[in-house]
Design a protein around this motif. Structure first.
Motif, mmCIF file in Angstrom:
data_model
loop_
_atom_site.group_PDB
_atom_site.id
_atom_site.type_symbol
_atom_site.label_atom_id
_atom_site.label_comp_id
_atom_site.label_asym_id
_atom_site.label_seq_id
_atom_site.Cartn_x
_atom_site.Cartn_y
_atom_site.Cartn_z
ATOM 1 N N ARG A 84 41.874 -4.708 -41.554
ATOM 2 C CA ARG A 84 42.475 -5.418 -42.696
ATOM 3 C C ARG A 84 43.100 -6.733 -42.236
ATOM 4 N N ARG A 85 43.714 -6.744 -41.059
ATOM 5 C CA ARG A 85 44.276 -7.993 -40.529
ATOM 6 C C ARG A 85 43.185 -9.024 -40.283
ATOM 7 N N LEU A 86 42.087 -8.575 -39.703
ATOM 8 C CA LEU A 86 40.981 -9.494 -39.443
ATOM 9 C C LEU A 86 40.401 -10.028 -40.752
ATOM 10 N N ALA A 87 40.334 -9.180 -41.769
ATOM 11 C CA ALA A 87 39.772 -9.600 -43.051
ATOM 12 C C ALA A 87 40.621 -10.678 -43.712
ATOM 13 N N ILE A 124 35.528 -15.244 -34.806
ATOM 14 C CA ILE A 124 36.407 -14.282 -34.143
ATOM 15 C C ILE A 124 36.184 -14.372 -32.638
ATOM 16 N N ALA A 125 37.260 -14.630 -31.894
ATOM 17 C CA ALA A 125 37.186 -14.613 -30.431
ATOM 18 C C ALA A 125 37.132 -13.165 -29.974
ATOM 19 N N VAL A 126 36.190 -12.862 -29.088
ATOM 20 C CA VAL A 126 35.961 -11.479 -28.664
ATOM 21 C C VAL A 126 35.867 -11.429 -27.144
ATOM 22 N N ASP A 127 36.483 -10.410 -26.562
ATOM 23 C CA ASP A 127 36.349 -10.160 -25.129
ATOM 24 C C ASP A 127 36.474 -8.662 -24.898
ATOM 25 N N SER A 167 30.772 -7.727 -38.378
ATOM 26 C CA SER A 167 29.343 -7.975 -38.605
ATOM 27 C C SER A 167 29.091 -9.175 -39.505
ATOM 28 N N GLN A 168 30.130 -9.667 -40.150
ATOM 29 C CA GLN A 168 29.985 -10.814 -41.047
ATOM 30 C C GLN A 168 30.467 -12.114 -40.422
ATOM 31 N N ALA A 169 30.919 -12.056 -39.181
ATOM 32 C CA ALA A 169 31.527 -13.232 -38.545
ATOM 33 C C ALA A 169 30.749 -13.669 -37.315
ATOM 34 N N THR A 170 30.896 -14.947 -36.985
ATOM 35 C CA THR A 170 30.418 -15.458 -35.703
ATOM 36 C C THR A 170 31.425 -15.066 -34.628
ATOM 37 N N TRP A 171 30.915 -14.568 -33.505
ATOM 38 C CA TRP A 171 31.779 -14.221 -32.387
ATOM 39 C C TRP A 171 31.792 -15.367 -31.385
ATOM 40 N N VAL A 172 32.945 -15.626 -30.833
ATOM 41 C CA VAL A 172 33.076 -16.572 -29.727
ATOM 42 C C VAL A 172 33.408 -15.772 -28.476
ATOM 43 N N LEU A 173 32.563 -15.871 -27.477
ATOM 44 C CA LEU A 173 32.774 -15.169 -26.213
ATOM 45 C C LEU A 173 32.589 -16.136 -25.063
ATOM 46 N N GLY A 200 28.537 0.101 -31.756
ATOM 47 C CA GLY A 200 28.020 -0.143 -33.095
ATOM 48 C C GLY A 200 28.512 -1.441 -33.698
ATOM 49 N N LEU A 201 28.958 -2.360 -32.851
ATOM 50 C CA LEU A 201 29.477 -3.648 -33.326
ATOM 51 C C LEU A 201 28.483 -4.753 -32.989
ATOM 52 N N TYR A 202 28.051 -5.489 -34.019
ATOM 53 C CA TYR A 202 27.080 -6.562 -33.840
ATOM 54 C C TYR A 202 27.563 -7.798 -34.599
ATOM 55 N N PRO A 203 27.342 -8.986 -34.034
ATOM 56 C CA PRO A 203 27.817 -10.208 -34.693
ATOM 57 C C PRO A 203 26.811 -10.769 -35.689
ATOM 58 N N ALA A 204 27.340 -11.574 -36.611
ATOM 59 C CA ALA A 204 26.451 -12.331 -37.491
ATOM 60 C C ALA A 204 25.865 -13.521 -36.740
ATOM 61 N N GLY A 205 26.606 -14.055 -35.813
ATOM 62 C CA GLY A 205 26.173 -15.174 -34.986
ATOM 63 C C GLY A 205 27.007 -15.184 -33.721
ATOM 64 N N LEU A 206 26.662 -16.106 -32.819
ATOM 65 C CA LEU A 206 27.291 -16.106 -31.499
ATOM 66 C C LEU A 206 27.548 -17.529 -31.036
ATOM 67 N N PHE A 207 28.673 -17.702 -30.337
ATOM 68 C CA PHE A 207 28.940 -18.947 -29.623
ATOM 69 C C PHE A 207 29.476 -18.559 -28.256
ATOM 70 N N ASP A 208 28.787 -18.997 -27.208
ATOM 71 C CA ASP A 208 29.162 -18.652 -25.841
ATOM 72 C C ASP A 208 29.644 -19.915 -25.136
ATOM 73 N N THR A 209 30.941 -19.951 -24.805
ATOM 74 C CA THR A 209 31.503 -21.151 -24.188
ATOM 75 C C THR A 209 30.973 -21.372 -22.773
ATOM 76 N N ALA A 210 30.599 -20.295 -22.078
ATOM 77 C CA ALA A 210 30.043 -20.460 -20.731
ATOM 78 C C ALA A 210 28.662 -21.117 -20.797
ATOM 79 N N ILE A 211 27.837 -20.687 -21.743
ATOM 80 C CA ILE A 211 26.517 -21.295 -21.908
ATOM 81 C C ILE A 211 26.663 -22.750 -22.331
ATOM 82 N N ALA A 212 27.596 -23.017 -23.233
ATOM 83 C CA ALA A 212 27.823 -24.403 -23.655
ATOM 84 C C ALA A 212 28.182 -25.271 -22.458
ATOM 85 N N ALA A 213 29.031 -24.759 -21.582
ATOM 86 C CA ALA A 213 29.433 -25.526 -20.399
ATOM 87 C C ALA A 213 28.239 -25.815 -19.496
#
Length: 391
Positions: free
Chosen positions: A27-30, A36-39, A85-91, A105-118
């Motif tokens: 509920r807090r995330l909603a 969403i930053a994820v680690d 599942s409805q959010a882009t994850w930043v990892l 059972g957790l899957y993202p709607a999209g992904l952003f990887d800061t290590a790959i970007a670097a």
């Protein structure tokens, strides 16, 4: 000026573990917005597998949450998937975290990887503290990464460390995106993110055939011993929930398979057999003997691949010169487009493409299809392939 973060801006989060706490976290995330930053923190070198023992989540408007999945793993996915599942994850370095997240059972709607970007921006070093310092002026001490994250209760200092891993991850992603846009590399990044997201799979059981020990022996009888030792070790490790190598190292399995000791005393004389396993030496010896008795013995599967560079140079000197020209061109192109070494293509991949074209009769398109190269890589690598005479 770089600021070292010592504590999260909203304080050190409590550990959320009960089903009701997980639903409250959802509920807090909603109520928050945006990515969403994820680690995760895992204990793969200590426990049987690399499952997550801590989830760190942060979202604008929601703050940071620390989730303990171990007590109620069956609840974590259903409790959090509606939002995650409805959010882009930043990892940061998503490939290491996604298998354990997918296993929940957790899957993202999209992904952003800061290590790959670097890597695409050729910013080094790209570890989280240094990258954050370079792009947004914040860093943090990485002092507890190697801890046993299955330990409970989690010390306060560890929770502080874990929360800081996602404290500025969203801001870092924004800074990376701005630089990707400015460099004209946003599409490259999108292809990389999608590749990582869909390549990852949930944690799956290991196979003895893929073990380091199995790849260190060649004779069928040796493989039979390795198979028996590995399967016995794996069953024990699963039952005890400990990392298999803690029960018997791979190098010990290889030594037993190659030397085939006939007694406990002979086994104990093997340098690779740990002295502290003396009380269990008879057990491992019996397992090895049972492996030899179990027929038919396995055979090493024939592995298709490129020959070594030394053999290539000796047997096919003309095509080896073509490979060298391609490797030189690869370095030049990577420098020209300003990406981290191997971001465009690894030398191993390049050797495989060249070998397939020059010695297996494949066209360039057919050879590329055997790789996992993304469209942007194929486009940028055309000068490399031309240098090898492949197109």
């Amino acid at each position: 000026m770089v600021t070292t973060l010592t504590t999260p801006r909203e304080g050190i989060p409590a550990l959320l573990a009960t089903p009701s706490q997980l639903r409250q976290a959802e509920r807090r995330l909603a109520k928050g917005s945006g990515a969403i930053a994820v680690d995760t923190e895992r204990a793969g070198g200590i426990r049987y597998n690399d499952r997550a023992f801590l989830l760190q989540l942060r979202r604008a408007g929601s703050g940071t949450m620390l989730i303990d999945p171990e007590p109620h793993r069956e609840v974590v996915g259903p409790a959090l998937e509606a939002v995650l599942s409805q959010a882009t994850w930043v990892l940061h370095d998503a490939a290491t975290d996604l298998p354990s997240l997918y296993a929940l059972g957790l899957y993202p709607a999209g992904l952003f990887d800061t290590a790959i970007a670097a890597k695409l921006l050729n910013i080094t070093p790209y570890r989280l503290p240094e990258l954050s310092a370079t792009l947004i002026g914040y860093t943090m001490h990485k002092t507890h990464g190697g801890e046993d994250w299955s330990r409970r209760p989690l010390p306060k200092a560890w929770r502080n460390y874990a929360a800081l891993d996602v404290e500025v991850l969203l801001e870092l992603a924004q800074a990376c995106q701005q630089r990707l846009d400015a460099a004209g590399k946003s599409e490259w990044a999108r292809e990389e993110f999608e590749f990582i997201q869909h390549k990852a799979h949930p944690l799956s059981p290991a196979r003895w055939e893929d073990s380091k020990a199995a790849n260190s022996v060649t004779k069928p009888q040796e493989l039979a011993v390795v198979r028996a030792l590995w399967l016995h070790r794996d069953a024990l490790a699963m039952a005890m929930d400990v990392a298999p190598h803690r029960l018997l190292p791979d190098k010990a399995m290889v030594a037993i398979a190659k030397h085939k000791p006939r007694s406990v005393s002979q086994l104990m004389r093997l340098d690779a057999f740990p002295r502290d396993l003396r009380n269990h030496a008879g057990e491992w010896l019996n397992v090895a003997n049972a492996g030899i008795a179990a027929t038919p013995w396995p055979k090493r599967p024939k592995r298709r691949g490129t020959i070594s560079t030394s053999a290539w140079k000796k047997r096919h000197p003309e095509s080896f010169e073509q490979l060298l020209a391609a490797e030189e061109a690869l370095e030049e192109v990577q420098a020209e487009i300003n990406v981290e070494s191997d971001a465009l293509m690894s030398r191993r991949t390049l050797r495989g493409v060249c070998w397939s074209c020059l010695h297996e009769g494949l066209s360039l398109d057919q050879a590329i299809e055997q790789t996992l190269l993304r469209p942007w890589q194929i486009e940028q690598a055309q000068p490399v392939f031309r240098a090898a005479g492949l197109s």
